[in-house]
Design a protein around this motif. Structure first.
Motif, mmCIF file in Angstrom:
data_model
loop_
_atom_site.group_PDB
_atom_site.id
_atom_site.type_symbol
_atom_site.label_atom_id
_atom_site.label_comp_id
_atom_site.label_asym_id
_atom_site.label_seq_id
_atom_site.Cartn_x
_atom_site.Cartn_y
_atom_site.Cartn_z
ATOM 1 N N LEU A 163 29.323 41.533 27.885
ATOM 2 C CA LEU A 163 29.260 42.445 29.026
ATOM 3 C C LEU A 163 27.845 42.524 29.588
ATOM 4 O O LEU A 163 26.865 42.477 28.839
ATOM 5 N N PRO A 164 27.719 42.669 30.912
ATOM 6 C CA PRO A 164 26.384 42.775 31.514
ATOM 7 C C PRO A 164 25.748 44.123 31.237
ATOM 8 O O PRO A 164 26.442 45.116 31.021
ATOM 9 N N VAL A 168 27.012 47.075 37.504
ATOM 10 C CA VAL A 168 28.316 47.713 37.615
ATOM 11 C C VAL A 168 29.413 46.649 37.467
ATOM 12 O O VAL A 168 29.337 45.581 38.063
ATOM 13 N N PHE A 169 30.424 46.946 36.648
ATOM 14 C CA PHE A 169 31.553 46.025 36.477
ATOM 15 C C PHE A 169 32.819 46.829 36.190
ATOM 16 O O PHE A 169 32.764 48.032 35.895
ATOM 17 N N ASP A 173 39.257 45.221 33.840
ATOM 18 C CA ASP A 173 39.398 43.776 33.821
ATOM 19 C C ASP A 173 38.618 43.134 32.676
ATOM 20 O O ASP A 173 39.155 42.297 31.936
ATOM 21 N N ARG A 174 37.384 43.545 32.496
ATOM 22 C CA ARG A 174 36.504 42.849 31.553
ATOM 23 C C ARG A 174 36.788 43.199 30.093
ATOM 24 O O ARG A 174 36.528 42.399 29.196
ATOM 25 N N VAL A 175 37.326 44.401 29.851
ATOM 26 C CA VAL A 175 37.539 44.838 28.460
ATOM 27 C C VAL A 175 39.013 45.131 28.175
ATOM 28 O O VAL A 175 39.630 44.507 27.318
ATOM 29 N N MET A 431 35.126 51.466 37.317
ATOM 30 C CA MET A 431 33.805 50.848 37.460
ATOM 31 C C MET A 431 32.783 51.588 36.583
ATOM 32 O O MET A 431 32.675 52.810 36.646
ATOM 33 N N VAL A 432 32.085 50.806 35.770
ATOM 34 C CA VAL A 432 31.147 51.386 34.794
ATOM 35 C C VAL A 432 29.831 50.619 34.821
ATOM 36 O O VAL A 432 29.728 49.529 35.398
ATOM 37 N N ARG A 433 28.837 51.213 34.161
ATOM 38 C CA ARG A 433 27.554 50.551 33.963
ATOM 39 C C ARG A 433 27.080 50.844 32.547
ATOM 40 O O ARG A 433 27.132 51.994 32.086
ATOM 41 N N ILE A 434 26.649 49.819 31.851
ATOM 42 C CA ILE A 434 26.001 49.989 30.547
ATOM 43 C C ILE A 434 24.502 49.937 30.783
ATOM 44 O O ILE A 434 23.995 48.907 31.244
#
Length: 436
Positions: A163-164, A168-169, A173-175, A431-434
């Motif tokens: 994950l980036p 923002v992703f 979808d990604r997880v 939509m999240v951000r790490i």
């Protein structure tokens, strides 16, 4: 046989759209708080897409816990809403009076198409239900779950490490989809490179053909027949091989299921794909969303990683990934003081049971250290309780253990996009951000 109710029993009003011009959330809530109960169709996708259905379900619990919904009956021919924990338990544990049979309409609020009936063991009554369910039970045996644990952890680590940071992703979808599709492909021994087909088939099978952007009834049938064709090739391979440790092989070799007609095979595929996809996928997303909405609980989790297992049950309760299950009355009966007629549809709102203060203390609070957190209705109850509940809990437990080892925070940057469905209570996008 499609069960049709006589209009003399329930006079259905004409179709009604919610008289709410402005669809902002506050306006919808005010409407649901004040509209006459008999004017609101709780099955309307508008409420679910905007996450306001709980307002009306609480009114039903308090004012009319067993309530007949006649609004928009040409879509769903009317149904009884059962909203309190105790009444839902009474229905869910009495298959002699309340049937799941696909030929009576099945287990969702909307009847199965009488020209495209897909029998599946969750939409069967004993004894056939029992022997078909038993055929796939080994996939979630204690030994199998122990064997899956290392694989789930390895894949979870791989997905999280990819994950980036600081960008923002889409978490869905990604997880959420990525992890559940990998696990589904393993359960079916389906080619991993084509695993997103399983997600697609799950979404299509639970879609509403009347909603914009959804496949039409004919398109949906064609897509599911294509799924059946692909799985029939796998069936033919497995039935002519030694029994394997996957769902297709288990169905192909078990005496109770090896002679299933094609539509029954399709039905069980849909059941197992949806069951393996929606509960876990939407709880994976819900957990991130709920912790962001409750920063005190997130801080509690960071301070005590030992709360993960309890939190998993609370996430599943709070999310309630499948909002309802339906039964059909086999005889005239009385439920919650209401006269139920033979042939009536009886809808158990699991999401409402999970917020019933008569059964759960402070149910509207998300508490990761809640006492008796596993006391919830998200997996159903009785003979139809979710086969894969322990596997879903294991996947979520491992995910949060690995998240806490890597990320101090996962920030939700905008409100989620939700599925407009009164059955699958899910997310299209989060939509999240790490933080970097």
């Amino acid at each position: 046989m499609k069960n049709t109710l006589p209009s003399s029993v329930y006079p259905f009003p004409p179709r009604r759209e919610p008289p709410v011009a402005n669809h902002d959330r506050e306006t919808l809530i005010r409407y649901l708080e004040t509209a006459p109960l008999d004017e609101v169709d709780i099955a309307h996708p508008l409420w679910w897409e905007n996450d306001v259905e709980g307002v009306f379900l609480k009114r039903l619990r308090d004012e009319a816990p067993v309530h007949f919904n006649a609004v928009n009956a040409e879509r769903h021919r009317g149904f009884w809403s059962v909203t309190r924990w105790a009444d839902i338990m009474a229905v869910d544990t009495n298959h002699h009076v309340y049937s799941s049979d696909a030929h009576l309409g099945g287990i969702t609020l909307f009847d199965m198409d009488p020209d495209f009936i897909m029998p599946m063991f969750i939409a069967m009554d004993p004894p056939k239900h029992d022997v078909q369910r038993k055929a796939v039970n080994p996939i979630v045996s204690g030994q199998n779950l122990a064997g899956f644990e290392a694989l789930i952890r390895e894949r979870t680590q791989e997905v999280l490490d990819g994950l980036p940071r600081g960008e923002v992703f889409d978490w869905v979808d990604r997880v959420s989809i990525e992890l559940t599709s990998r696990m589904l492909a393993t359960l079916f021994d389906f080619p991993q490179e084509h695993r997103r087909k399983l997600t697609y088939w799950s979404d299509v099978s639970t879609s509403d053909p009347e909603l914009p952007g959804s496949p039409s009834k004919e398109e949906r049938q064609g897509i599911l027949l294509g799924m059946l064709q692909e799985f029939s090739l796998l069936w033919n391979e497995r039935v002519n091989s030694e029994p394997g440790n996957d769902l297709v092989s288990m169905l192909a070799h078990n005496p109770a299921t090896r002679d299933m007609p094609p539509m029954e095979f399709m039905g069980n595929l849909v059941l197992l794909i949806v069951g393996g996809n929606d509960t876990t996928r939407n709880s994976i997303t819900g957990g991130v969303h709920f912790l962001n909405k409750n920063p005190g609980e997130y801080a509690k989790l960071r301070a005590n990683h030992g709360l993960v297992e309890n939190m998993v049950s609370e996430i599943i309760r709070f999310q309630t990934p499948l909002a309802h299950m339906r039964r059909t009355a086999l005889e005239d009966t009385i439920l919650g003081g209401q006269h139920i007629h033979k042939g009536d549809k009886v809808v158990m709102w699991y999401i409402s049971a999970n917020r019933d203060e008569r059964a759960i203390e402070n149910p509207d609070a998300f508490l990761i250290d809640r006492a008796r957190a596993r006391q919830h209705m998200s997996f159903g109850f009785g003979i139809h309780r979710c086969v894969g509940n322990r596997l879903a809990e294991l996947q979520l437990k491992i995910l949060w253990e690995e998240i806490l080892l890597r990320f101090d925070n996962i920030e939700v940057v905008e409100e989620p996009e939700r599925v407009p469905s009164a059955f699958v209570r899910g997310y299209k996008k989060l939509m999240v951000r790490i933080p970097a």
